[in-house]
Design a protein around this motif. Structure first.
Motif, PDB file in Angstrom:
ATOM      1  N   SER A 233     -21.666   2.212 -11.564  1.00  0.00           N
ATOM      2  CA  SER A 233     -22.242   3.089 -10.528  1.00  0.00           C
ATOM      3  C   SER A 233     -23.599   2.564 -10.060  1.00  0.00           C
ATOM      4  CB  SER A 233     -22.378   4.525 -11.045  1.00  0.00           C
ATOM      5  OG  SER A 233     -23.279   4.603 -12.123  1.00  0.00           O
ATOM      6  N   GLU A 234     -24.359   1.942 -10.964  1.00  0.00           N
ATOM      7  CA  GLU A 234     -25.638   1.354 -10.557  1.00  0.00           C
ATOM      8  C   GLU A 234     -25.419   0.202  -9.586  1.00  0.00           C
ATOM      9  OE1 GLU A 234     -28.629   2.147 -14.355  1.00  0.00           O
ATOM     10  OE2 GLU A 234     -27.242   0.452 -14.427  1.00  0.00           O
ATOM     11  N   VAL A 235     -24.426  -0.631  -9.873  1.00  0.00           N
ATOM     12  CA  VAL A 235     -24.132  -1.755  -8.985  1.00  0.00           C
ATOM     13  C   VAL A 235     -23.685  -1.249  -7.614  1.00  0.00           C
ATOM     14  CG1 VAL A 235     -22.579  -3.708  -8.587  1.00  0.00           C
ATOM     15  CG2 VAL A 235     -23.613  -3.372 -10.831  1.00  0.00           C
ATOM     16  N   ASP A 236     -22.861  -0.199  -7.612  1.00  0.00           N
ATOM     17  CA  ASP A 236     -22.414   0.346  -6.326  1.00  0.00           C
ATOM     18  C   ASP A 236     -23.572   0.954  -5.535  1.00  0.00           C
ATOM     19  OD1 ASP A 236     -19.853  -0.511  -6.563  1.00  0.00           O
ATOM     20  OD2 ASP A 236     -18.972   1.433  -7.023  1.00  0.00           O
ATOM     21  N   LYS A 237     -24.535   1.510  -6.237  1.00  0.00           N
ATOM     22  CA  LYS A 237     -25.716   2.034  -5.543  1.00  0.00           C
ATOM     23  C   LYS A 237     -26.515   0.901  -4.912  1.00  0.00           C
ATOM     24  CE  LYS A 237     -29.732   5.039  -6.135  1.00  0.00           C
ATOM     25  NZ  LYS A 237     -30.426   5.996  -7.035  1.00  0.00           N
ATOM     26  N   LEU A 238     -26.554  -0.250  -5.578  1.00  0.00           N
ATOM     27  CA  LEU A 238     -27.357  -1.378  -5.103  1.00  0.00           C
ATOM     28  C   LEU A 238     -26.645  -2.216  -4.044  1.00  0.00           C
ATOM     29  CD1 LEU A 238     -28.758  -2.615  -8.540  1.00  0.00           C
ATOM     30  CD2 LEU A 238     -29.987  -1.332  -6.786  1.00  0.00           C
ATOM     31  N   THR A 239     -25.314  -2.110  -3.975  1.00  0.00           N
ATOM     32  CA  THR A 239     -24.568  -3.016  -3.091  1.00  0.00           C
ATOM     33  C   THR A 239     -23.806  -2.265  -2.003  1.00  0.00           C
ATOM     34  OG1 THR A 239     -22.690  -3.012  -4.639  1.00  0.00           O
ATOM     35  CG2 THR A 239     -24.320  -4.768  -4.881  1.00  0.00           C
ATOM     36  N   GLY A 240     -24.258  -1.064  -1.659  1.00  0.00           N
ATOM     37  CA  GLY A 240     -23.634  -0.269  -0.608  1.00  0.00           C
ATOM     38  C   GLY A 240     -24.483  -0.226   0.649  1.00  0.00           C
ATOM     39  N   PRO A 241     -24.642   0.965   1.231  1.00  0.00           N
ATOM     40  CA  PRO A 241     -25.360   1.101   2.508  1.00  0.00           C
ATOM     41  C   PRO A 241     -26.789   0.581   2.498  1.00  0.00           C
ATOM     42  CG  PRO A 241     -24.085   3.082   2.051  1.00  0.00           C
ATOM     43  CD  PRO A 241     -23.984   2.228   0.832  1.00  0.00           C
ATOM     44  N   VAL A 242     -27.437   0.567   1.332  1.00  0.00           N
ATOM     45  CA  VAL A 242     -28.827   0.097   1.295  1.00  0.00           C
ATOM     46  C   VAL A 242     -28.945  -1.347   1.773  1.00  0.00           C
ATOM     47  CG1 VAL A 242     -28.790  -0.726  -1.114  1.00  0.00           C
ATOM     48  CG2 VAL A 242     -30.932   0.065  -0.107  1.00  0.00           C
ATOM     49  N   ILE A 243     -27.881  -2.143   1.621  1.00  0.00           N
ATOM     50  CA  ILE A 243     -27.908  -3.525   2.120  1.00  0.00           C
ATOM     51  C   ILE A 243     -26.923  -3.719   3.272  1.00  0.00           C
ATOM     52  CG2 ILE A 243     -28.778  -4.542  -0.008  1.00  0.00           C
ATOM     53  CD1 ILE A 243     -25.905  -5.458  -0.633  1.00  0.00           C
ATOM     54  N   ALA A 249     -19.059   0.070  -1.526  1.00  0.00           N
ATOM     55  CA  ALA A 249     -19.838  -0.968  -2.199  1.00  0.00           C
ATOM     56  C   ALA A 249     -18.926  -1.994  -2.883  1.00  0.00           C
ATOM     57  CB  ALA A 249     -20.812  -0.325  -3.178  1.00  0.00           C
ATOM     58  N   THR A 250     -19.141  -2.223  -4.199  1.00  0.00           N
ATOM     59  CA  THR A 250     -18.403  -3.287  -4.891  1.00  0.00           C
ATOM     60  C   THR A 250     -17.212  -2.760  -5.677  1.00  0.00           C
ATOM     61  OG1 THR A 250     -20.404  -4.633  -5.070  1.00  0.00           O
ATOM     62  CG2 THR A 250     -18.598  -5.151  -6.579  1.00  0.00           C
ATOM     63  N   PHE A 251     -17.483  -1.916  -6.663  1.00  0.00           N
ATOM     64  CA  PHE A 251     -16.426  -1.505  -7.583  1.00  0.00           C
ATOM     65  C   PHE A 251     -15.463  -0.496  -6.953  1.00  0.00           C
ATOM     66  CE2 PHE A 251     -19.669  -3.038 -10.634  1.00  0.00           C
ATOM     67  CZ  PHE A 251     -18.891  -4.009 -11.245  1.00  0.00           C
ATOM     68  N   GLU A 329     -16.749   6.810 -18.937  1.00  0.00           N
ATOM     69  CA  GLU A 329     -17.810   7.763 -19.257  1.00  0.00           C
ATOM     70  C   GLU A 329     -18.497   8.225 -17.982  1.00  0.00           C
ATOM     71  OE1 GLU A 329     -19.833   5.152 -21.936  1.00  0.00           O
ATOM     72  OE2 GLU A 329     -21.183   4.381 -20.372  1.00  0.00           O
ATOM     73  N   LEU A 330     -19.046   9.443 -18.053  1.00  0.00           N
ATOM     74  CA  LEU A 330     -19.761  10.001 -16.912  1.00  0.00           C
ATOM     75  C   LEU A 330     -20.983   9.134 -16.639  1.00  0.00           C
ATOM     76  CD1 LEU A 330     -19.591  12.409 -14.964  1.00  0.00           C
ATOM     77  CD2 LEU A 330     -21.132  13.644 -16.488  1.00  0.00           C
ATOM     78  N   GLN A 331     -21.128   8.725 -15.398  1.00  0.00           N
ATOM     79  CA  GLN A 331     -22.226   7.826 -15.033  1.00  0.00           C
ATOM     80  C   GLN A 331     -23.471   8.650 -14.683  1.00  0.00           C
ATOM     81  OE1 GLN A 331     -21.375   3.957 -14.331  1.00  0.00           O
ATOM     82  NE2 GLN A 331     -20.236   4.816 -16.034  1.00  0.00           N
ATOM     83  N   GLY A 332     -24.571   8.342 -15.319  1.00  0.00           N
ATOM     84  CA  GLY A 332     -25.805   9.060 -15.033  1.00  0.00           C
ATOM     85  C   GLY A 332     -26.426   8.608 -13.726  1.00  0.00           C
ATOM     86  N   LYS A 333     -27.319   9.437 -13.192  1.00  0.00           N
ATOM     87  CA  LYS A 333     -28.034   9.062 -11.978  1.00  0.00           C
ATOM     88  C   LYS A 333     -29.019   7.953 -12.297  1.00  0.00           C
ATOM     89  CE  LYS A 333     -27.643  13.213  -9.191  1.00  0.00           C
ATOM     90  NZ  LYS A 333     -28.357  14.209  -8.352  1.00  0.00           N
ATOM     91  N   SER A 334     -29.164   7.049 -11.385  1.00  0.00           N
ATOM     92  CA  SER A 334     -30.053   5.917 -11.620  1.00  0.00           C
ATOM     93  C   SER A 334     -31.057   5.800 -10.487  1.00  0.00           C
ATOM     94  CB  SER A 334     -29.241   4.620 -11.725  1.00  0.00           C
ATOM     95  OG  SER A 334     -28.416   4.468 -10.581  1.00  0.00           O
ATOM     96  N   SER A 335     -32.212   5.256 -10.817  1.00  0.00           N
ATOM     97  CA  SER A 335     -33.230   5.002  -9.795  1.00  0.00           C
ATOM     98  C   SER A 335     -33.854   3.641 -10.063  1.00  0.00           C
ATOM     99  CB  SER A 335     -34.312   6.089  -9.815  1.00  0.00           C
ATOM    100  OG  SER A 335     -34.972   6.106 -11.058  1.00  0.00           O
ATOM    101  N   PHE A 336     -34.211   2.971  -8.993  1.00  0.00           N
ATOM    102  CA  PHE A 336     -34.800   1.646  -9.103  1.00  0.00           C
ATOM    103  C   PHE A 336     -36.059   1.604  -8.239  1.00  0.00           C
ATOM    104  CE2 PHE A 336     -30.266   1.104  -9.837  1.00  0.00           C
ATOM    105  CZ  PHE A 336     -30.245   0.341 -10.998  1.00  0.00           C
ATOM    106  N   LYS A 361     -34.367  -4.660 -12.562  1.00  0.00           N
ATOM    107  CA  LYS A 361     -33.029  -5.243 -12.591  1.00  0.00           C
ATOM    108  C   LYS A 361     -32.436  -5.376 -11.184  1.00  0.00           C
ATOM    109  CE  LYS A 361     -31.671  -3.522 -17.174  1.00  0.00           C
ATOM    110  NZ  LYS A 361     -30.728  -2.637 -17.903  1.00  0.00           N
ATOM    111  N   ALA A 362     -32.783  -4.429 -10.325  1.00  0.00           N
ATOM    112  CA  ALA A 362     -32.281  -4.486  -8.959  1.00  0.00           C
ATOM    113  C   ALA A 362     -32.745  -5.759  -8.273  1.00  0.00           C
ATOM    114  CB  ALA A 362     -32.746  -3.266  -8.174  1.00  0.00           C
ATOM    115  N   GLY A 363     -34.029  -6.059  -8.366  1.00  0.00           N
ATOM    116  CA  GLY A 363     -34.570  -7.269  -7.756  1.00  0.00           C
ATOM    117  C   GLY A 363     -33.908  -8.512  -8.323  1.00  0.00           C
ATOM    118  N   GLU A 364     -33.675  -8.505  -9.627  1.00  0.00           N
ATOM    119  CA  GLU A 364     -33.044  -9.662 -10.258  1.00  0.00           C
ATOM    120  C   GLU A 364     -31.612  -9.840  -9.761  1.00  0.00           C
ATOM    121  OE1 GLU A 364     -32.403 -11.561 -14.744  1.00  0.00           O
ATOM    122  OE2 GLU A 364     -33.404  -9.612 -14.495  1.00  0.00           O
TER     123      GLU A 364
END
Length: 796
Positions: A233-243, A249-251, A329-336, A361-364
């Motif tokens: 879910s973190e990867v999908d947050k980073l690779t969706g509409p924000v870019i 997104a990805t998954f 598992e239930l994916q927690g909310k993430s912030s970067f 990690k997002a920048g990396e």
């Protein structure tokens, strides 16, 4: 000789075949959709006493897929009635009819021997000179024509559509060495002009262009996820509409497409031997991917993949796959912190410079992913494409990326991209090292691209059919404010562009609109109202309406609504032709602006309607008046009067939104013989400009305000009975009934004892008065607040 496509035969009725058939039907072509004859009877067929010789049995596979096509969501057809353009059949009975078709498109299973056996049958019936193509996504095109006649080879090419065919505009054309040049030109031109596709000429290389780049990018990400300790879910947050990528997104995209499809393409590229070792390793499957395939966790088709719907205490939850434990598992909310830095940057293309500088990690992830992508695409020129723009076109149109890899590379800086690639463990191709920028804009406002071999900049073929507003703003903007701009399109036509948040219609936009009309009337020949954002306009500025209503500032709100109405009437009754170019979401005020134009050039993918009842009011910018006016033109007898008015009333009362421009014709929002549809959205602004110019050149005269026949109390009684029945049947709430009754009151002309001819202004006054009354309702304020907070209407 001009080639006309009147009939197409699609061989294979699965997801892709049905989608291709639907899209040809969308543009008015007759289609035969064929599939194999079933091997056995079903239990239901046996109970009916059917035999293998019955047509219903022999056509069953194509018929069942055709029924799925008609029920698909999102819809594959622009209008349900277009299904009549498709006839089903089977290979055994209907292949002889190939002599009467103009184009044969093969979409059978991705196995070379099966495709070749189908082609052998086709050759028995195909008329020489008939187009023949394959939708294969992975089989080398030159393998498909082995053993075929010279004529077959001359008219054969790969025509690779992307799923869903209606919504993803990429069409890769892959010729062989035997394909005639004029046939290649036809496929390219027909795909763009008639099918509305971004047609990209691709080489016969593994996975062609879009899948080659897209799957590399996805596989690289799959390798990096675990290394960086990120969840799905973190990867999908980073690779969706924000870019600038789709929400899936990805998954989620992998789940929708199917993990087996991703693996098939990755294995195909890896086994082809086309990649150098460092890139070939990226196409190797990570251990967790292989385990998912072994477990048949393939995504949506198996109801679990990277995500799975789980019942928890009676409620459904979406759980993500832990890539280490392979448990859901239930994916927690993430912030970067890196993402927080981009919140004030509107355009995704402008965010990349910030994103690659992130310290978390997002920048990396961005640095590693973009570095690998930049290096990879640099080595794919000229292997899969001789021109950089074809790669960018393919990724935008086939994968839904807002910007292609070379455009993103330009955004971060070419040399910075070289550094990112090196830090990610790759070297870019030598030709890049002397490039300053991959794209420039010439004096005519057209994008030009750098040639790999000469270093010179060349024109992009076919771009003269478009006007790209991004390219002309710098030199052609005549005026702008915070929400709008006026640009000179040339040839005496100017463009009014809405540029507010979500393209909502507030005071600054209306000020700009009136300024544009003033300017056009004084110094130009015509006006286009168009933009190239994601959506044309989501309607009025609800926050402003809510604020005025809460503060009970009725005089200011009354003036604001009157100003909106006056602005729409200026669109209708100015002394110059006004052409509106809606696309995407065109709601509420955006719909009202469209309906008041002299002409409309609507993108086929226009989702348009008067949705104001969803927030507790009626259309107040002339929309109620306009549909009443249009309906009154068809008042020939009592039955027609009541039916036409009732249909218009129901469309507004239920907040119905057309799912395409063609459905908007059926709703009376677009008008036959006046408004036109652009299947390729990129052509809209130029087409609108040409139409405005043509109207001016043919002696456009300012229209005279129309009069409207309204039906008075008799029709009002009919509506009241209907809303009472809907309330009694629990189809609507008390508040919904109140809105509907007030809408009816306006549409029949108010408290009139008999049918009467009134002015448009009379109806506008009723409309505005009713709008203000509803704004004073507590339920309405609750609905507006809910809409602002949740982005969707509240029905209660």
């Amino acid at each position: 000789m001009k080639r006309r496509i009147k009939h197409v035969t699609v061989l294979g009725s699965g997801i892709m075949g049905s989608g291709i058939a639907a899209h040809f039907a969308n543009i008015g072509v007759q289609v035969s959709l064929l599939d194999i004859v079933p091997f056995e009877l079903t239990e239901a067929e046996q109970k009916k006493g059917l035999t293998k010789d019955d047509k219903a049995v022999r056509n069953r596979i194509a018929s069942e897929n055709f029924e799925k096509l008609k029920k698909a969501s999102p819809a594959l057809l622009y209008s349900p009635k277009f299904a009549d353009r498709i006839k089903v059949g089977n290979f055994d009975d209907d292949l002889p009819k190939l002599k009467d078709t103009d184009w044969i498109i093969e979409v059978v299973v991705e196995k070379l021997d099966i495709k070749k056996s189908v082609y052998e049958k086709i050759e028995q019936f195909r008329k020489p000179g008939t187009l023949i193509s394959s939708n294969t996504s992975g089989i080398p095109i030159h393998f498909l024509t082995e053993g075929r006649s010279e004529d077959f080879k001359h008219y054969f090419a790969g025509t690779h559509f992307f799923n869903p065919v209606r919504y993803l505009p990429l069409l890769e054309i892959i010729p062989t060495h035997d394909t005639l040049p004029e046939v290649i030109d036809f496929y390219m031109n027909y795909g763009a002009k008639f099918l509305g596709k971004t047609t990209v000429l691709a080489k016969d290389t593994p996975a062609f262009i879009a899948n080659r780049i897209g799957v590399f990018s996805m596989m690289d990400l799959l390798h990096n996820v675990q290394k960086l300790g990120l969840t799905v879910s973190e990867v999908d947050k980073l690779t969706g509409p924000v870019i600038g990528r789709p929400k899936s997104a990805t998954f989620r995209t992998a789940d929708v497409v199917g993990l087996d499809t991703l693996v098939m393409v990755a294995n195909g590229v890896r086994q082809s031997g086309a990649e150098a070792n460092d890139f070939n390793d990226v196409f190797a499957l990570p251990d967790y991917i292989q385990k998912m395939v072994d477990n048949k966790w393939l995504g949506s088709k198996t109801e679990q993949g990277f995500y799975k719907k789980v019942k928890n205490e009676g409620k459904s939850e979406i759980h993500g796959l832990n890539l280490d434990t392979l448990e859901y598992e239930l994916q927690g909310k993430s912030s970067f912190p890196t993402l927080e830095l981009t919140k004030t940057i509107d355009k995704p293309i402008d965010r990349f410079k910030v994103l690659i500088g992130g310290k978390d990690k997002a920048g990396e992830l961005y640095r590693k992913s973009l570095g690998a992508l930049f290096a990879y695409v640099s080595h794919k020129v000229p292997e899969i494409s001789d021109e950089v723009y074809k790669i960018d076109d393919a990724m935008r149109a086939g994968f839904g990326w807002e910007n292609g890899p070379f455009e993103i590379w330009d955004a971060v800086g070419v040399q910075k991209g070289v550094e990112l690639a090196k830090d990610a463990g790759y070297e870019v191709s030598d030709w890049v090292k002397n490039v300053e920028t991959f794209y420039k804009v010439n004096d005519e406002g057209q994008s030009i691209y750098v040639d790999k071999n000469s270093g010179e900049y060349n024109n992009i073929l076919g771009q003269d059919a478009f006007i790209i507003l991004d390219n002309i703003r710098k030199n052609k903007t005549l005026w702008s404010n915070s929400g709008a701009a006026i640009e000179d399109l040339g040839d005496g036509i100017i463009n009014f562009e809405i540029r507010s948040k979500m393209n909502s219609l507030g005071g600054e936009v209306l000020d700009g609109l009136n300024r544009a009309i003033d300017l056009a009337e004084k110094e130009y020949d015509g006006l286009v109202i168009g933009n190239q954002g994601t959506n044309f306009s989501v309607g009025a500025n609800l926050a402003m309406i809510l604020m005025m209503a809460i503060e009970q500032d009725w005089d200011d709100l009354n003036m604001a609504i009157a100003y909106f109405q006056k602005s729409m009437m200026r669109v209708r009754y100015s002394s110059i032709p006004v052409v509106v170019a809606p696309h995407g979401m065109t709601l509420g005020g955006g719909c009202e602006m469209t309906m008041h134009a002299d002409r409309v050039v609507a993108a086929a993918e226009t989702y348009i309607g008067l949705v104001e009842t969803g927030v507790g009011v009626i259309p107040g910018g002339g929309g109620t008046k306009e549909l009443t006016l249009r309906t009154s033109r068809e008042f020939h007898n009592d039955d027609v009067k009541n039916n036409r008015l009732r249909d218009a009333f129901m469309n507004i009362a239920m907040g119905k939104v057309a799912t395409s421009a063609y459905e908007a014709y059926d709703m009376g929002i677009l008008e036959h013989g006046k408004d036109i549809v652009a299947v390729d959205k990129r052509t809209q602004i130029k087409t609108a400009k040409m139409l405005a110019k043509s109207l001016a050149e043919h002696g456009y005269t300012q229209p005279i305000e129309q009069r409207v026949k309204v039906l008075g109390k008799d029709a009002l009684g009919m509506f009241y009975v209907g809303t009472d029945q809907m309330l009694t049947g629990n189809y609507i709430s008390e508040h919904d009934k109140k809105i509907a009754d007030k809408l009816a009151y306006v549409m029949v002309g108010g408290n009139l004892s008999e049918p009467t001819v009134v002015t448009e202004q009379y109806l506008l006054n009723l409309e505005r008065e009713t709008f203000l009354q509803l704004c004073g309702e507590r339920k309405t304020l609750e609905r507006i607040q809910y809409m602002l907070q949740n982005g969707k209407p509240l029905r209660n």
